[in-house]
Design a protein around this motif. Structure first.
Motif, short mmCIF file in Angstrom:
data_model
loop_
_atom_site.label_atom_id
_atom_site.label_comp_id
_atom_site.label_asym_id
_atom_site.label_seq_id
_atom_site.Cartn_x
_atom_site.Cartn_y
_atom_site.Cartn_z
N ILE A 30 0.85 -1.19 0.00
CA ILE A 30 0.00 0.00 0.00
C ILE A 30 0.89 1.24 0.00
CG2 ILE A 30 -1.76 1.30 1.24
CD1 ILE A 30 -2.77 -1.37 0.17
N LYS A 31 0.64 2.13 -0.95
CA LYS A 31 1.40 3.38 -1.03
C LYS A 31 1.21 4.19 0.24
CE LYS A 31 -0.09 6.53 -3.86
NZ LYS A 31 -0.45 7.24 -5.10
N ALA A 32 2.30 4.72 0.79
CA ALA A 32 2.23 5.42 2.09
C ALA A 32 2.38 6.93 1.97
CB ALA A 32 3.30 4.86 3.04
N SER A 33 2.37 7.44 0.74
CA SER A 33 2.46 8.90 0.58
C SER A 33 1.59 9.33 -0.59
CB SER A 33 3.91 9.32 0.32
OG SER A 33 3.98 10.70 0.02
N HIS A 34 0.75 10.35 -0.35
CA HIS A 34 -0.06 10.90 -1.45
C HIS A 34 0.35 12.33 -1.74
CE1 HIS A 34 -3.11 11.73 2.03
NE2 HIS A 34 -2.07 12.49 2.09
N GLN A 35 1.46 12.77 -1.16
CA GLN A 35 1.86 14.16 -1.33
C GLN A 35 2.48 14.39 -2.70
OE1 GLN A 35 4.84 15.73 1.47
NE2 GLN A 35 3.37 17.31 1.90
N LYS A 36 3.54 13.61 -3.00
CA LYS A 36 4.18 13.77 -4.29
C LYS A 36 4.29 12.46 -5.05
CE LYS A 36 4.63 18.01 -4.91
NZ LYS A 36 4.06 18.64 -6.09
N THR A 37 4.23 11.33 -4.35
CA THR A 37 4.39 10.07 -5.03
C THR A 37 3.22 9.74 -5.94
OG1 THR A 37 3.54 8.94 -3.09
CG2 THR A 37 5.91 9.05 -3.32
N GLY A 38 2.13 10.52 -5.85
CA GLY A 38 1.03 10.33 -6.78
C GLY A 38 1.46 10.56 -8.21
N ARG A 39 2.59 11.26 -8.38
CA ARG A 39 3.10 11.53 -9.72
C ARG A 39 3.90 10.35 -10.27
NH1 ARG A 39 6.37 16.99 -9.09
NH2 ARG A 39 6.90 16.46 -11.22
N ILE A 40 4.29 9.40 -9.43
CA ILE A 40 5.07 8.28 -9.89
C ILE A 40 4.20 7.40 -10.78
CG2 ILE A 40 6.47 6.28 -9.23
CD1 ILE A 40 7.65 8.98 -8.40
N PRO A 41 4.56 7.18 -12.06
CA PRO A 41 3.69 6.43 -12.97
C PRO A 41 3.56 4.97 -12.56
CG PRO A 41 5.39 7.69 -14.16
CD PRO A 41 5.77 7.71 -12.72
N ALA A 42 2.37 4.41 -12.80
CA ALA A 42 2.12 3.01 -12.48
C ALA A 42 3.04 2.09 -13.27
CB ALA A 42 0.65 2.67 -12.77
N LYS A 43 3.48 2.54 -14.45
CA LYS A 43 4.33 1.72 -15.32
C LYS A 43 5.62 1.29 -14.64
CE LYS A 43 6.78 1.95 -19.76
NZ LYS A 43 7.11 2.80 -20.93
N ILE A 44 6.16 2.11 -13.73
CA ILE A 44 7.43 1.76 -13.10
C ILE A 44 7.24 1.34 -11.64
CG2 ILE A 44 8.63 3.42 -14.58
CD1 ILE A 44 9.13 4.90 -11.73
N SER A 45 5.99 1.29 -11.17
CA SER A 45 5.73 1.02 -9.75
C SER A 45 5.60 -0.47 -9.47
CB SER A 45 4.46 1.77 -9.31
OG SER A 45 4.62 3.16 -9.48
N SER A 46 6.61 -1.22 -9.87
CA SER A 46 6.63 -2.66 -9.62
C SER A 46 8.03 -3.06 -9.20
CB SER A 46 6.19 -3.42 -10.88
OG SER A 46 6.23 -4.80 -10.67
N TRP A 47 8.14 -3.63 -8.01
CA TRP A 47 9.44 -4.00 -7.46
C TRP A 47 9.43 -5.46 -7.05
CZ3 TRP A 47 6.92 0.52 -6.40
CH2 TRP A 47 7.59 1.72 -6.67
N ASN A 48 10.59 -6.10 -7.10
CA ASN A 48 10.74 -7.47 -6.63
C ASN A 48 11.01 -7.43 -5.12
OD1 ASN A 48 11.32 -10.12 -6.10
ND2 ASN A 48 13.06 -10.27 -7.50
N LEU A 49 9.96 -7.68 -4.33
CA LEU A 49 10.08 -7.56 -2.89
C LEU A 49 10.95 -8.66 -2.28
CD1 LEU A 49 6.51 -6.40 -1.81
CD2 LEU A 49 8.49 -5.04 -2.49
N LYS A 50 11.34 -9.65 -3.07
CA LYS A 50 12.25 -10.67 -2.58
C LYS A 50 13.65 -10.09 -2.36
CE LYS A 50 9.83 -14.61 -4.64
NZ LYS A 50 9.90 -15.73 -5.60
N LYS A 51 13.90 -8.92 -2.92
CA LYS A 51 15.20 -8.27 -2.75
C LYS A 51 15.25 -7.34 -1.54
CE LYS A 51 16.47 -8.39 -7.66
NZ LYS A 51 16.84 -7.58 -8.85
N LEU A 52 14.15 -7.30 -0.77
CA LEU A 52 14.14 -6.46 0.43
C LEU A 52 15.23 -6.90 1.40
CD1 LEU A 52 10.32 -6.18 1.23
CD2 LEU A 52 11.84 -4.28 0.66
N GLN A 53 15.87 -5.92 2.05
CA GLN A 53 16.88 -6.17 3.07
C GLN A 53 16.38 -5.60 4.40
OE1 GLN A 53 19.58 -7.86 2.74
NE2 GLN A 53 20.14 -7.86 0.58
N PRO A 54 16.76 -6.22 5.53
CA PRO A 54 16.45 -5.60 6.82
C PRO A 54 16.98 -4.17 6.85
CG PRO A 54 17.30 -7.81 7.13
CD PRO A 54 17.49 -7.49 5.67
N PHE A 55 16.22 -3.26 7.39
CA PHE A 55 16.58 -1.84 7.33
C PHE A 55 17.92 -1.55 8.00
CE2 PHE A 55 16.59 2.40 9.26
CZ PHE A 55 16.54 3.16 8.11
#
Length: 374
Positions: A229-254
């Motif tokens: 779920i997107k957590a910002s509607h301030q400016k990230t609303g401009r980020i196109p859906a075309k590039i809004s796909s990530w491989n979450l298997k590459k997540l690292q502990p913060f």
């Protein structure tokens, strides 16, 4: 107020927040920055590298409901410095020593003296940048070369890489055990043959599909993993859906080392609102499971009672490159996914190229019609 035993400053003012630690190079003293595609921070000046220690325990999933209460929302939180852009309204945190700083969205200078402190729920995971700024700019240049109907001199335009910024976008992810009971109908197709009159007035045989409906009821259950779920509607609303796909298997502990040298946007959609949206996503998932359970050729879900349990969440950060370029006095934005390199952006069009293409098309149509009438 508590005071530190070795000085006169309040202990609260001496506390250094983990997310704002800036590690200096052991060789030359310059700031170490994250090297995309690695688990290292490196010095741009002398090349010295240090490894980011990855937590062997993996991601920390936080219990949801304590966070939805006022007291629980303060756990696992820290104070970070934020800068507000007076031009476009974006709020951003920069994990580096402030030098000449510009807004990641509109390029306007940010007033360092206006920085203010704000709490945030610590990220549980981060998907580190897999490509660097140099590679992102090469992707952009190749994209410009591939544009149809772009002005010829766009490819020669002065496009400055310094205005391309790496940005971490905030997202919520939600996990839960899902249970749902439903009532519905299972549809099974059958076919009948009948005689109909066609458009020429002739009687022809036509095969018509029909559906027999049967009552259905049952239960479905399963684990819903990483509802994003997107957590910002301030400016990230401009980020196109075309590039809004990530491989979450590459997540690292913060680890704050991954943020070094990049801009981080703070979440502006509260956890409570993100949770409500995730429940709607879960309802869609439950409906799909119910349809699958009903079977047949088609399905109707007439009623559904859904329950979620063992709910947990993470605050995660996902990478994009954001920039803008100017052409003939007008600003155009483009965005590149920092993990897979996909690109989307706005671009200028050549009036003359489009006009000549239309005229060429009309001439071609005219030639075809002329030859067909011979």
């Amino acid at each position: 107020m508590d005071f530190h035993p070795h000085g006169n400053e309040p202990m609260e003012e001496q506390k250094i927040q983990k997310t704002e630690l800036k590690k200096a190079c052991a060789n030359c003293g310059a700031e170490l920055k994250y090297k995309p595609g690695t688990t290292s921070i490196t010095c741009e000046y002398c090349g010295h590298e240090e490894s980011i220690a990855i937590d062997d325990k993996g991601f920390q999933e936080l219990e949801l409901h304590p966070y939805l209460q006022e007291m629980g929302s303060q756990k696992h939180s820290e104070e970070i410095s934020m800068l507000h852009c007076k031009n476009c309204g974006a709020d951003q945190h920069v994990e580096e020593n402030y030098k000449s700083l510009h807004c990641v969205y509109c390029g306007q200078p940010l007033v360092i003296e206006d920085a203010y402190k704000e709490n945030w729920i610590l990220p549980g995971a981060v998907l580190p940048f897999q490509i660097d700024k140099k590679k992102s700019f090469l992707i952009f240049k190749n994209w410009v070369k591939s544009l149809w109907f772009a002005p010829n001199n766009l490819k020669k335009a002065a496009l400055d890489p310094q205005f391309t910024k790496g940005l971490y976008l905030p997202y919520w992810t939600f996990d839960a055990q899902l249970y749902a009971s439903y009532t519905g109908q299972r549809g099974e197709y059958y076919y009948e043959t009948k005689r109909v009159r066609n458009s020429q007035g002739k009687m022809v045989t036509q095969r018509v599909r029909k559906t027999r409906w049967y009552p259905a009821a049952g239960e479905v259950s399963g684990f819903v993993d990483d509802t994003l779920i997107k957590a910002s509607h301030q400016k990230t609303g401009r980020i196109p859906a075309k590039i809004s796909s990530w491989n979450l298997k590459k997540l690292q502990p913060f680890d704050s080392g991954f943020l070094s040298g990049f801009v981080t946007e703070k979440y502006t959609i509260p956890l409570k609102d993100g949770h409500l949206q995730s429940k709607e996503e879960a309802r869609d998932i439950a409906t799909t499971w119910c349809r699958r359970d009903i079977g047949g050729d088609t399905q109707r879900v007439l009623s559904m009672d859904m329950k979620l349990s063992d709910e947990t969440f993470k605050h995660i950060l996902l990478p994009v490159f954001v920039s803008a370029y100017r052409y003939n006095g007008k600003e155009y934005n483009f965005f590149i996914n920092g993990e897979n390199g996909s690109i989307s952006g706005s671009r200028p069009y050549s009036f003359w190229k489009i006009l000549f293409a239309v005229l060429a098309g009309l001439i071609l149509i005219g030639v075809i019609v002329l030859l067909a009438n011979k």
